[in-house]
Design a protein around this motif. Structure first.
Motif, PDB file in Angstrom:
ATOM      1  N   THR A   4      44.308  36.366  44.761  1.00  0.00           N
ATOM      2  CA  THR A   4      45.381  36.265  44.973  1.00  0.00           C
ATOM      3  C   THR A   4      45.825  34.515  44.872  1.00  0.00           C
ATOM      4  O   THR A   4      44.432  34.090  45.353  1.00  0.00           O
ATOM      5  CB  THR A   4      46.098  36.486  46.406  1.00  0.00           C
ATOM      6  N   LEU A   5      46.510  33.748  44.518  1.00  0.00           N
ATOM      7  CA  LEU A   5      46.785  32.330  44.504  1.00  0.00           C
ATOM      8  C   LEU A   5      47.239  31.782  45.550  1.00  0.00           C
ATOM      9  O   LEU A   5      48.737  32.258  45.205  1.00  0.00           O
ATOM     10  CB  LEU A   5      47.119  31.843  43.019  1.00  0.00           C
ATOM     11  N   LYS A   7      49.303  28.880  46.887  1.00  0.00           N
ATOM     12  CA  LYS A   7      49.984  27.179  46.436  1.00  0.00           C
ATOM     13  C   LYS A   7      50.355  26.661  47.401  1.00  0.00           C
ATOM     14  O   LYS A   7      50.977  27.202  48.062  1.00  0.00           O
ATOM     15  CB  LYS A   7      50.320  27.476  45.256  1.00  0.00           C
ATOM     16  N   ALA A  13      45.342  24.512  46.114  1.00  0.00           N
ATOM     17  CA  ALA A  13      45.831  26.320  46.726  1.00  0.00           C
ATOM     18  C   ALA A  13      44.502  26.756  46.844  1.00  0.00           C
ATOM     19  O   ALA A  13      43.135  25.708  46.668  1.00  0.00           O
ATOM     20  CB  ALA A  13      46.171  26.744  45.134  1.00  0.00           C
ATOM     21  N   LEU A  15      42.354  29.892  46.102  1.00  0.00           N
ATOM     22  CA  LEU A  15      41.514  31.193  45.012  1.00  0.00           C
ATOM     23  C   LEU A  15      41.629  32.085  46.557  1.00  0.00           C
ATOM     24  O   LEU A  15      40.228  32.008  46.766  1.00  0.00           O
ATOM     25  CB  LEU A  15      40.852  31.323  43.813  1.00  0.00           C
ATOM     26  N   TYR A  78      40.107  34.502  35.599  1.00  0.00           N
ATOM     27  CA  TYR A  78      41.296  34.117  36.142  1.00  0.00           C
ATOM     28  C   TYR A  78      41.818  32.556  35.819  1.00  0.00           C
ATOM     29  O   TYR A  78      43.437  32.605  35.613  1.00  0.00           O
ATOM     30  CB  TYR A  78      41.386  33.999  37.995  1.00  0.00           C
ATOM     31  N   LEU A  84      46.367  27.754  34.329  1.00  0.00           N
ATOM     32  CA  LEU A  84      46.240  26.557  35.953  1.00  0.00           C
ATOM     33  C   LEU A  84      45.490  25.827  35.316  1.00  0.00           C
ATOM     34  O   LEU A  84      44.392  25.158  34.816  1.00  0.00           O
ATOM     35  CB  LEU A  84      45.113  27.577  36.581  1.00  0.00           C
ATOM     36  N   SER A 111      36.649  33.021  48.665  1.00  0.00           N
ATOM     37  CA  SER A 111      37.814  32.210  48.904  1.00  0.00           C
ATOM     38  C   SER A 111      37.676  31.129  47.865  1.00  0.00           C
ATOM     39  O   SER A 111      36.267  30.033  48.748  1.00  0.00           O
ATOM     40  CB  SER A 111      38.439  31.365  50.296  1.00  0.00           C
TER      41      SER A 111
END
Length: 445
Positions: A4-5, A7, A13, A15, A78, A84, A111
């Motif tokens: 999941t991202l 922002k 952000a 990740l 990803y 991105l 993360s």
């Protein structure tokens, strides 16, 4: 695997990646099979070590290796799949790894902090107007250039009485028993001390305080004929006796002078010589003018393009990459310049991608040839196809483990982008004096 991202408002952000046994266990089993074939263990035939034994001995190391490999593939994939626009590199949260129980955990969370760039657009049309400052070439400039060349190729002539531009040749009394043959260039003597060295003739002597005239150890060592480390404590008055006085005489404007400047028989009259000097000055002026135009284009697009950058993230990323001790204060000193360079890099890369501008191998070789020739003091097309330089060019491009090639490639790519922009925007030429040009260049840095 669950990714999941999250922002944030400041173009940053996070990740988040969650791994489950099904993500990594098949890879671990495959690696265990490889180990069984490779490991030689006492009591077991080659290739027949039980999987359980391998897992007890190497299981934890294999798990760490495979999960790290999985992460190293998953993060960039990803980013690419979700288009991105990142700057810098993902920064892992190191506390995740520190708190892992590799022996007992089956699910893992990781993360990464990301720095993002907003979508931006640029105006590449004739509605954009950029001023190209060209330098006015005057007869005075040509005259001054010729005078400088005559001084550069001057010869020394003996004169009777010294003036400020002369060199005194003679002997300095080092101590009661020793004198040393040396020379004094009056032009290098501090201006307030020159008077005592002018108006001298052969056999005249002058006594002076050595440290007030020559404060640097290097100069004192040369004057006295000593090693640099021997003169630190030398002070006081010294007497110099003149044996000869020489003065630089500007080169005569003749064929020998023409040949020294441009090569044998390249020019044969004073008019041809003057035109050739003028041509060279214009070439230099044109290069400076083109360089300033490129800086003006760069500054225009940096200032007129809305690019939002994650400043805090970039500072942390830069700090994480430093091999030496670099603190945040040192980074802050140059950070604004770094952001400007990054903005232009992003703009330039986007223009190159959108307009399909791409340097090729032949472009790189041509530019490398120009760089090599310039190191030999050779310019112009006359040496452009000289095959004698091919091995030198190839070796240059292979140098620094291929980094030279990439640097030249980047330079060619940048020049192609600038050339493309110059074709699309309106370039208005404005002729200015050399002083005004230098002022504009200083303001455009």
């Amino acid at each position: 695997m669950d990714i999941t991202l999250d922002k944030k408002e400041n173009n940053e952000a996070t990740l988040n990646i969650r791994l489950f046994p099904g993500d990594y266990e098949p890879k671990i089993e495959q690696k265990v099979k490889q180990y069984r074939k490779q490991v030689n263990l006492k009591g077991f035939r080659p290739g027949k070590v039980p999987a359980g034994v391998i897992k007890r001995m190497y299981g934890k190391a294999i798990k760490v290796e495979e999960i790290n490999e999985l992460l190293s593939q998953s993060v960039p994939r990803y980013i690419q799949e979700n288009d991105l626009k990142v700057v810098g590199e993902p920064l892992p949260d190191l506390s995740d790894a520190e708190n892992i129980d590799w022996d007992n955990q089956s699910e893992f969370s990781f993360s990464y902090d990301l720095g993002l760039v907003n979508d931006f657009s640029y105006d590449l049309s004739d509605q954009v107007s950029i001023t190209k400052h060209t330098i006015e070439l005057t007869d005075k400039t040509v005259d001054e250039s010729i005078d400088n060349l005559r001084k550069r190729f001057s010869t020394n002539e003996t004169v009777e009485e010294s003036q400020a531009e002369d060199t005194l040749i003679g002997a300095i009394q080092v101590d009661e028993e020793t004198s040393h043959e040396t020379e004094i260039n009056i032009n290098l003597v501090p201006e307030e001390k020159r008077e005592q060295f002018t108006g001298l003739k052969a056999n005249d002597s002058v006594t002076f305080d050595i440290r007030s005239v020559f404060p640097e150890d290097t100069d004192v060592a040369f004057l006295l004929g000593k090693e640099h480390g021997e003169v630190a404590d030398i002070t006081g008055d010294f007497t110099f006796t003149v044996s000869e006085i020489t003065r630089p005489a500007p080169a005569e404007i003749n064929q020998e002078f023409f040949d020294q400047i441009f090569g044998k028989d390249a020019v044969s009259t004073e008019e041809e010589f003057r035109n050739k000097v003028k041509e060279n000055i214009k070439e230099n002026y044109d290069r400076e003018s083109d360089a300033l135009l490129s800086r003006s284009i760069r500054n225009h697009y940096i200032n007129q393009t809305d690019i939002q950058l994650p400043a805090d993230f970039l500072k942390r990323w830069i700090l994480s990459r430093q091999d030496e001790e670099v603190n945040e204060e040192q980074i802050n000193e140059q950070f604004d310049d770094y952001l400007q360079d990054l903005r232009w890099s992003l703009i330039s890369e986007k223009i190159a991608k959108d307009e399909e501008i791409q340097a090729n191998h032949e472009d790189v070789k041509k530019k490398a040839r120009e760089l090599v020739l310039s190191q030999f003091g050779m310019y112009g097309s006359e040496f452009g196809e000289d095959e004698r330089f091919d091995p030198i060019v190839d070796n240059y491009l292979k140098g620094e483990n291929g980094n030279n090639y990439m640097q030249v490639f980047s330079q060619v790519q940048a020049e192609k982008v600038f050339d493309y922009i110059k074709e699309k925007v309106t370039v208005e030429e404005k002729e200015v004096s050399i002083d005004d040009f230098n002022q504009v260049a200083e303001e455009t840095k």
